[in-house]
Design a protein around this motif. Sequence first.
Motif, PDB file in Angstrom:
ATOM      1  N   SER A   1     -10.864   1.308  -5.688  1.00  0.00           N
ATOM      2  CA  SER A   1      -9.850   1.415  -4.604  1.00  0.00           C
ATOM      3  C   SER A   1     -10.440   0.537  -3.221  1.00  0.00           C
ATOM      4  O   SER A   1      -9.874   1.097  -2.390  1.00  0.00           O
TER       5      SER A   1
ATOM      6  N   SER B   1      -7.419  -1.532  -8.412  1.00  0.00           N
ATOM      7  CA  SER B   1      -8.659  -2.313  -7.576  1.00  0.00           C
ATOM      8  C   SER B   1      -9.753  -1.319  -7.778  1.00  0.00           C
ATOM      9  O   SER B   1      -9.960  -0.002  -7.884  1.00  0.00           O
TER      10      SER B   1
ATOM     11  N   GLU C   1      -9.448  -8.398 -10.474  1.00  0.00           N
ATOM     12  CA  GLU C   1      -8.306  -8.009  -9.757  1.00  0.00           C
ATOM     13  C   GLU C   1      -7.143  -8.792  -9.590  1.00  0.00           C
ATOM     14  O   GLU C   1      -6.026  -8.788  -9.367  1.00  0.00           O
TER      15      GLU C   1
ATOM     16  N   ARG D   1      -2.030   1.011  -4.783  1.00  0.00           N
ATOM     17  CA  ARG D   1      -1.223  -0.216  -4.773  1.00  0.00           C
ATOM     18  C   ARG D   1      -0.383  -0.216  -6.032  1.00  0.00           C
ATOM     19  O   ARG D   1      -1.143   0.455  -7.065  1.00  0.00           O
TER      20      ARG D   1
ATOM     21  N   ALA E   1       0.901  -1.278   0.110  1.00  0.00           N
ATOM     22  CA  ALA E   1       0.034  -0.124   0.042  1.00  0.00           C
ATOM     23  C   ALA E   1       0.875   1.248   0.154  1.00  0.00           C
ATOM     24  O   ALA E   1       1.846   1.229   0.838  1.00  0.00           O
TER      25      ALA E   1
ATOM     26  N   TYR F   1      -9.848  -2.471  -2.676  1.00  0.00           N
ATOM     27  CA  TYR F   1      -8.433  -3.549  -2.324  1.00  0.00           C
ATOM     28  C   TYR F   1      -9.209  -4.628  -1.511  1.00  0.00           C
ATOM     29  O   TYR F   1      -8.754  -4.799  -0.284  1.00  0.00           O
TER      30      TYR F   1
END
Length: 493
Positions: free
Chosen positions: A339, A336, A424, A332, A326, A341
């Motif tokens: 975002s 994603s 992802e 990252r 991160a 993740y």
Amino acid sequence: MTSSAPPAPRAPRLVELWSLREDTTVRTAADDAGTGLVSTLWEDIKLPMADPVVHRALERMTYGPVSLDNVLPGFSGPASPGDPRRAALRSTLEAVGHAVIRTLATGDGTQQLSVVPMVREARFAPRRPAPDATHRLSRFATLRVGTGDMLLESPLSAHRVLLHTPQAMWLVSCYVRPASVRETARLLDVPLEVVRTAVGYLEAAGMLVPGTGGPGPLSFAEDRDPALEHWSPRELMLHNRSRPGLHDEPLDPARAEPAPEPDGPGEPRPAAGAPLALPVPDLDRVLATDPRLTTALEARRSVRADDGLPLSLAQLGELLFRSARARPAAGRPYPSVGSVYPLELYVTVTGSGELPRGSYHYDPAAHALHPLGSPPSLVDALLGEAGATAGLSAEPPVLISMTARFRRIGAAYPGLAYSALLKEVGALQQTLYLVSTAMGIGPCALAFGDTATSARAFGLDWRAESGVGEFVLAALPGGGPLTEHDRIGTRYP
Ligand SMILES: Cc1cc2nc3c(=O)[nH]c(=O)nc-3n(C[C@H](O)[C@H](O)[C@H](O)COP(=O)(O)O)c2cc1C
């Protein structure tokens, strides 16, 4: 005194009821009293409504299922040519057919089943099959609990069917194997005409498929369709429902709840020992020595090395830092959805290098590994399964298991969460491929890992957080970072 015979009891029959989807409204156009405006989930439709019976019928349909014979007597009877009121109502119903729910009820008013359109293209045109017509449930049809009803649905249908009564479910259950209308009527002890009507509805809704070719073994078109041959019902439904266009389930992230904070309820951290800080690479050094993107892309391949070596801590630290940490500001190295993740990484090593044998949870914010103290038999199982899936004759030196915290993404992206997190996984896998190729480490994605083994090894409730991707890595004997001197195709011709 004259005696007359009592009237013969009328055979029970099904009554056809009409209603509009709950998200449909009907009003008179502001600028023209002879025009109606029907607003559906998809669009506003302006329609001529000079005859008040049309407006009245549609308005009644917004309150719930209604027999249109009560609005326009004789509506469902045999067609009488030149009846303008009936023709006007029929053509209006056709124009808004994708918003019209059709319900079958028994004479006592009990609603038995309803066919609900899901997409703008849905058109429902039931026909009454012949008594000897044979049908079977589509192999793609699934039955599940809805809100108060049983829900019969299929990824191949533009409609869903609500089964309101056990009787309707009994009818459906008769078609697990091919059956004729006549056989079903006999089995259920129900008048033939009732079964003909209901089967006509279920066929038009795509839940029953007609058989052809009897006597002898019957054939069903969906079994011979090459486009469907390799779809399993589960996968086709998941595919269908995780993208818009072929159903009406909400997929719009704007309507979804915000993603819960990480580590909220349902996201327990696995029990971890004292964290081990991983070495942080010097990105200036990396920038100065890294091969160009195209060199790494052209050299990338899956490496399955039986003589693979453990990664040094510096290598493992660099790989995870460059692929999955991160960043303090945001984000990252891999993308994603929203975002959010949802992916977590678990690293399992053989113990032949600097790290003791075992499984570790990667903390992407602290860039640290937390030893999990997993039972040795489960570590053996994880590495053994990964080696077999990669076709290795030995354990892979490093296994990275990706899990997903479903709650994190499921709340924010209902419906598309699962497909989004698999995408992802692919993005993270390619990032791992490219960074490890640049570093001269041998990478290989795996098709699967065992859900139960990883959940037990990492101490997870698989329903909240489950394995979704696996990746193995090995340092290569005589290998080293890829450089610009490794011209395209020379290291890996
Ligand atoms: C989603 C995915 C799953 C894979 N599963 C496996 C696997 O289970 N075992 C394996 O040895 N390779 C696996 N691979 C690697 C592929 O076999 C490999 O990418 C393919 O043969 C092309 O070769 P290349 O990567 O060297 O270009 C997988 C790759 C991907 C993208």
